[in-house]
Design an enzyme around this catalytic site. Sequence first.
Site, short mmCIF file in Angstrom:
data_model
loop_
_atom_site.label_atom_id
_atom_site.label_comp_id
_atom_site.label_asym_id
_atom_site.label_seq_id
_atom_site.Cartn_x
_atom_site.Cartn_y
_atom_site.Cartn_z
N LYS A 18 -16.34 17.51 -28.93
CA LYS A 18 -15.75 16.63 -29.94
C LYS A 18 -14.29 16.31 -29.66
CE LYS A 18 -18.22 15.25 -32.14
NZ LYS A 18 -19.22 14.22 -31.72
N SER A 47 -14.61 17.71 -36.76
CA SER A 47 -15.61 16.92 -36.06
C SER A 47 -16.77 17.79 -35.58
CB SER A 47 -14.96 16.18 -34.88
OG SER A 47 -15.87 15.30 -34.28
N HIS A 57 -18.88 20.73 -20.84
CA HIS A 57 -18.07 21.37 -21.88
C HIS A 57 -17.70 22.80 -21.48
CE1 HIS A 57 -18.41 18.11 -24.63
NE2 HIS A 57 -19.65 18.32 -24.99
#
Length: 298
Positions: free
Chosen positions: A51, A141, A111
């Site tokens: 995010k 988020s 990620h």
Amino acid sequence: MSCTLSSAMIDRPPLQLVKGMPILGPFAENWKDVERFQARSDDLLIATYPKSGTTWVSKIVDLILNTGDTEKSQKGAIFERVPFLECSGPSMPSGTEILNKQDFPRVIKTHLPVEVLPQSFLDKKCKVIYVARNAKDVAVSYYHFNRMALGHPDPGTWDEFLNNFMEGNVAFGRWSTHVKGWWKMRQQTDMLYLFYEDMLEDPRREIMKVLNFMNKKLPDEIVEKILKHTSFQAMKENPKTNYTAIPSTIMDQSVSPFMRKGICGDWKNHFTVSQSERLDEYYQKEMSGTDLSFRFLV
């Protein structure tokens, strides 16, 4: 999540630990293939904590590689054009399988914290674009994403999720460890370290940074075209970037849209005074001793 997922993942499997990092259970099951993944010297890696602008930068890079040709860039969803390295799930090709079949220069999303990145990326001296975002907006988020992304554990209440976020009990671990690890790595590899807040403040300036980093030159009219097609509103309305191609049994966008607000400072609409103070204390503690700093408002 950015590879095609099967509906078998709707049971919200618990997180598992891989080398001390919490990760989605199906991702953990494919970890051996991730660990031995062979990068190539012409790979471009886009790395972020979740995010933090991953899809945004992925679309910018894809349009640059296609010299602003939006028709070419629209030939597949962004998660197909920029495969997710560690993504895996039942009855679906994993990110590593998809990438291993590509014989052209690859743009890869991850990620992963730098500490568990496959060694081949460092050995091959791959270019890396890292995007970091302030902790408060990331937490908000990520909370809404966990609500709608059914492959993640149930986030519980906002306060419960915030505690887990600060303790690192969310997929991909602590935000602070992630941003600091990649910040330090920029001294050892060919990396462009971007800030989400800078991208909001002056997107054209940041697109030019990406262009220069990729050793590309494009005429002003093409840069303006890229700028237009990577605005938040344009991407929110684009089915190739807004993840509406993912079934609602996996991402329930009636709960929360994948592309929700794309602003800086939305945290003020969620944090209580005491929660803000707790995260401020966390931020000061975690970021002491580093010259890395973030803006919480633009």
